[in-house]
Write a protein that holds these residues in place. Sequence first.
Motif, short mmCIF file in Angstrom:
data_model
loop_
_atom_site.label_atom_id
_atom_site.label_comp_id
_atom_site.label_asym_id
_atom_site.label_seq_id
_atom_site.Cartn_x
_atom_site.Cartn_y
_atom_site.Cartn_z
N GLY A 121 -89.82 38.74 -25.75
CA GLY A 121 -89.96 39.62 -24.60
C GLY A 121 -90.81 39.04 -23.49
N SER A 122 -90.43 39.40 -22.26
CA SER A 122 -91.24 39.13 -21.08
C SER A 122 -91.64 40.47 -20.50
N TYR A 123 -92.87 40.59 -20.06
CA TYR A 123 -93.38 41.89 -19.64
C TYR A 123 -94.51 41.72 -18.63
N PRO A 124 -94.75 42.71 -17.78
CA PRO A 124 -95.81 42.60 -16.77
C PRO A 124 -97.20 42.54 -17.39
N ASP A 131 -96.32 37.95 -15.03
CA ASP A 131 -95.77 38.33 -16.33
C ASP A 131 -96.27 37.42 -17.45
N ARG A 132 -96.06 37.91 -18.68
CA ARG A 132 -96.24 37.11 -19.89
C ARG A 132 -94.91 37.03 -20.61
N THR A 133 -94.73 35.96 -21.36
CA THR A 133 -93.58 35.83 -22.26
C THR A 133 -94.09 35.44 -23.64
N ALA A 134 -93.51 36.03 -24.66
CA ALA A 134 -93.88 35.71 -26.04
C ALA A 134 -92.65 35.20 -26.77
N ILE A 135 -92.83 34.15 -27.55
CA ILE A 135 -91.74 33.60 -28.36
C ILE A 135 -92.25 33.32 -29.77
N ILE A 139 -94.00 48.06 -28.04
CA ILE A 139 -92.80 47.47 -28.63
C ILE A 139 -91.62 48.43 -28.47
N GLY A 140 -90.45 47.86 -28.29
CA GLY A 140 -89.24 48.66 -28.11
C GLY A 140 -88.06 47.75 -27.84
N GLU A 141 -87.07 48.28 -27.13
CA GLU A 141 -85.87 47.51 -26.84
C GLU A 141 -85.66 47.31 -25.34
N GLU A 142 -86.59 47.80 -24.52
CA GLU A 142 -86.44 47.68 -23.07
C GLU A 142 -86.62 46.22 -22.62
N VAL A 143 -85.89 45.85 -21.58
CA VAL A 143 -86.01 44.52 -20.96
C VAL A 143 -86.61 44.71 -19.58
N CYS A 144 -87.75 44.08 -19.34
CA CYS A 144 -88.47 44.26 -18.08
C CYS A 144 -88.07 43.18 -17.07
N GLY A 201 -94.22 45.62 -22.98
CA GLY A 201 -95.37 46.00 -22.16
C GLY A 201 -96.66 45.74 -22.89
N GLU A 202 -97.76 45.83 -22.17
CA GLU A 202 -99.07 45.68 -22.77
C GLU A 202 -100.05 46.66 -22.14
#
Length: 393
Positions: free
Chosen positions: A384-387, A307-311, A296-301, A198-199
């Motif tokens: 992670g990918s997150y809204p 959305d955004r994705t970070a690699i 930051i955590g272990e949840e999968v959105c 998340g952000e």
Amino acid sequence: MAKKKAVNKRTSASTSKSPAKKTVADKKPVVRKSSKSNPASLQSELKKLDREIVKMVNKRCAMTVKQIKSDPEPRKAMFDPKSDEELRENIEKINASGTMTNNAIRGVFRQILSSARRQIHPQRVAYLGPAYSYTHLAALERFGDQADMVPVNTIGSVFEEVNRGNTEFGVVPIENSTDGRVVDTLDMFTRLPLRICGEVLIAVHHNLLARCERSEITEIYSKPQALSQCREWLSRNMPQAHLHEVTSTSTAAQLAATKPGAAAVASHQASVEYDLQIIVEGIEDNVNNVTRFAVIGEEVCDPTGSDRTAILVQIKHSAGSLADTLQIFKKNKVNLTWIESFPLRGDEPGYLFFIDFEGHIQEPQIKRTISELEKRVVRLEAMGSYPRSGIME
């Protein structure tokens, strides 16, 4: 003729009685007290309204608890950035003509959600402290003050708390619209296998806080990023004051509250918490100063459509390899939003790249991009990918 005379008699009788009636002038005026000008009546209305508000707030909280418990995956329902963002947009539409600010209305709902979630399971959240730092405010914005907030001294400690399972989530600054990347955060992503789930985007407004007059200020404290974001204002308006870097804006506020001649660059909330006067407000050089915080955590959105994705990728250390890698994003029409490089540790030459882009890793377009990248790069980690979040004032 007889019928006509009878009618005339009734008319005559009626006319003869009319002088006995009181005229409008003879009547005493009836004074009606307006409820708006009657303090007792207003107080009664307010008490009635208060009862209704408390009843509805508790009903909303109870229904939220019921909604979470009835979800097939209650754990995911406890942390649902998509739902939170949809709620924010909805209440701001409803409040379009309201007298309260969107921020104030959002705060009411945030506390309802936080209270409901606590009834099911208290969420533990590590953040870069102490209390009322900007990171703390971002954590409160996302989780509410009914979550168990765990302040730590460094960004690395936030990651460690989450990685060890001491907290479910962590909140860390990742990017600022004035200063760019937060190096310590990106560096920790290269060290520990945690994902962004998340952000929170906070409009950061810095203030000059103190307990003395402006002319008496000889020292100004704040964290390096805050001083940097106010460097022009400080150089023009406080050239006589010595600038000192500390670990957080809250630490700066604590010093300003206890040290003669000291001031702090910090938030409005810090001025309230540490009983400081706002000497000058809004001293940031960029009026559109925004800091992005990562949850930051272990949840999968799940995908939301926004959305955004970070690699994190390591590419071959050879001429043209970065350009070839970026061509994959262009080919698949994926919009890059951020790229940063870090030298590899040890003797191995080359770089790691933190890459942020629009889209969700479950979308076909992004799946295809990731698949092509994996064939070309040395190493790839999905972070992670997150809204995406709106900016919180």
